[in-house]
Design an enzyme around this catalytic site. Structure first.
Site, PDB file in Angstrom:
ATOM      1  N   CYS A  80       0.834  -1.197   0.000  1.00 36.17           N
ATOM      2  CA  CYS A  80       0.000   0.000   0.000  1.00 36.17           C
ATOM      3  C   CYS A  80       0.880   1.264   0.000  1.00 36.17           C
ATOM      4  O   CYS A  80       1.488   1.554  -1.017  1.00 36.17           O
ATOM      5  CB  CYS A  80      -0.993  -0.053   1.148  1.00 36.17           C
ATOM      6  SG  CYS A  80      -2.471   0.896   0.771  1.00 36.17           S
ATOM      7  N   HIS A 172      -3.276  -5.254   1.911  1.00 36.47           N
ATOM      8  CA  HIS A 172      -2.554  -5.480   3.175  1.00 36.47           C
ATOM      9  C   HIS A 172      -2.507  -6.966   3.534  1.00 36.47           C
ATOM     10  O   HIS A 172      -3.306  -7.419   4.352  1.00 36.47           O
ATOM     11  CB  HIS A 172      -3.260  -4.719   4.315  1.00 36.47           C
ATOM     12  CG  HIS A 172      -3.087  -3.244   4.234  1.00 36.47           C
ATOM     13  ND1 HIS A 172      -2.171  -2.563   5.016  1.00 36.47           N
ATOM     14  CD2 HIS A 172      -3.699  -2.319   3.469  1.00 36.47           C
ATOM     15  CE1 HIS A 172      -2.229  -1.275   4.727  1.00 36.47           C
ATOM     16  NE2 HIS A 172      -3.151  -1.096   3.796  1.00 36.47           N
ATOM     17  N   GLU A 174      -0.646  -8.443   5.463  1.00 36.91           N
ATOM     18  CA  GLU A 174      -0.317  -8.647   6.891  1.00 36.91           C
ATOM     19  C   GLU A 174      -1.584  -8.688   7.749  1.00 36.91           C
ATOM     20  O   GLU A 174      -1.529  -9.068   8.906  1.00 36.91           O
ATOM     21  CB  GLU A 174       0.646  -7.550   7.377  1.00 36.91           C
ATOM     22  CG  GLU A 174       0.041  -6.172   7.618  1.00 36.91           C
ATOM     23  CD  GLU A 174      -0.230  -5.379   6.336  1.00 36.91           C
ATOM     24  OE1 GLU A 174      -0.069  -5.945   5.230  1.00 36.91           O
ATOM     25  OE2 GLU A 174      -0.627  -4.201   6.460  1.00 36.91           O
TER      26      GLU A 174
HETATM   27  N1  GLN Z   1      -3.736   6.272   1.116  1.00 37.21           N
HETATM   28  C1  GLN Z   1      -2.412   6.035   1.593  1.00 37.21           C
HETATM   29  C2  GLN Z   1      -1.377   6.817   0.808  1.00 37.21           C
HETATM   30  O1  GLN Z   1      -1.691   7.402  -0.170  1.00 37.21           O
HETATM   31  C3  GLN Z   1      -2.059   4.569   1.547  1.00 37.21           C
HETATM   32  C4  GLN Z   1      -2.995   3.785   2.428  1.00 37.21           C
HETATM   33  C5  GLN Z   1      -2.423   2.572   3.044  1.00 37.21           C
HETATM   34  O2  GLN Z   1      -1.217   2.359   3.103  1.00 37.21           O
HETATM   35  N2  GLN Z   1      -3.292   1.765   3.581  1.00 37.21           N
HETATM   36  O3  GLN Z   1      -0.246   6.868   1.165  1.00 37.21           O
END
Ligand code: GLN
Length: 203
Positions: A80, A172, A174
């Site tokens: 992410c 995610h 994890e």
């Molecule tokens: N929206 C976050 C970003 O732009 C990422 C979200 C996340 O890591 N769950 O950095």
């Protein structure tokens, strides 16, 4: 086989969940906050969180160059926000990144309504196929360079991609009990160690 020592970048975000997931997958997880601590690990996870905040902290700690250098030799898995940091190009809005993977990502691309959800995704290249994917304000990978390889997609967009020894997920892993994604990363580290060993032997 010795347990792999995997660093988890612990400046911000859900590094603790990653550390637990790595231990479940059979590795030793070590929190990393300084360039010196990178010397003691065989690979690194950059967790989810807020990529713009993480960037500020990385600048403050002067970690951008050490991370790029680390990535030239050792595997990094970004999830992410971590995937956003690994990308070559970031949009919505544009921001700096490590540029270690030839992918372009759009931040917060699912919009507010669909900001967070748990989906079943197709992952034909992971043993057992289908996978649970937890998305939280996820980015979308809009372009994948020819050196990168898509391992799983959701609604037609890549969500798990690898390139050489690096891997990026927009979800995610994890937060799911299934440790196949973390195990795939550990296998990359294993292969990397073997390749490095054979380079030494042939010198
Ligand atoms: N929206 C976050 C970003 O732009 C990422 C979200 C996340 O890591 N769950 O950095």
């Amino acid at each position: 086989m010795a347990r792999k020592r995997v660093g988890v970048l612990a400046l911000q975000g859900d590094f603790e969940a990653h550390a637990r997931a790595l231990e479940r997958a059979g590795a030793e997880a070590v929190e990393v906050r300084t360039a010196g601590e990178l010397d003691d690990v065989d690979g690194l996870v950059i967790p989810g969180g807020e990529s713009s905040t993480m960037l500020k902290l990385l600048d403050q700690e002067e970690l951008m160059e050490p991370l790029r250098e680390f990535g030239r030799h050792k595997p990094i898995f970004g999830t992410c926000a971590g995937a956003i940091l690994l990308a070559r190009e970031v949009t919505n809005p544009p921001q700096a990144s490590l540029g270690l993977m030839d992918i372009e990502v759009e931040r917060n691309a699912y919009g507010r309504q669909l900001a967070s959800r748990i989906a079943r995704i197709d992952a034909p290249e992971l043993d057992g196929g289908e996978l649970e994917a937890v998305f939280i304000r996820a980015p979308i990978i809009r372009r994948v360079g020819s050196a990168a390889h898509v391992l799983a997609a959701y609604r037609g967009d890549p969500v798990l991609v690898e390139q050489g020894h690096h891997m990026a997920a927009t979800f995610h892993p994890e937060l799911s009990a299934d440790s196949r994604v973390h195990r795939r990363f550990l296998a990359k580290m294993e292969k990397d160690a073997v390749d490095a060993g054979s380079v030494c032997l042939h010198r």
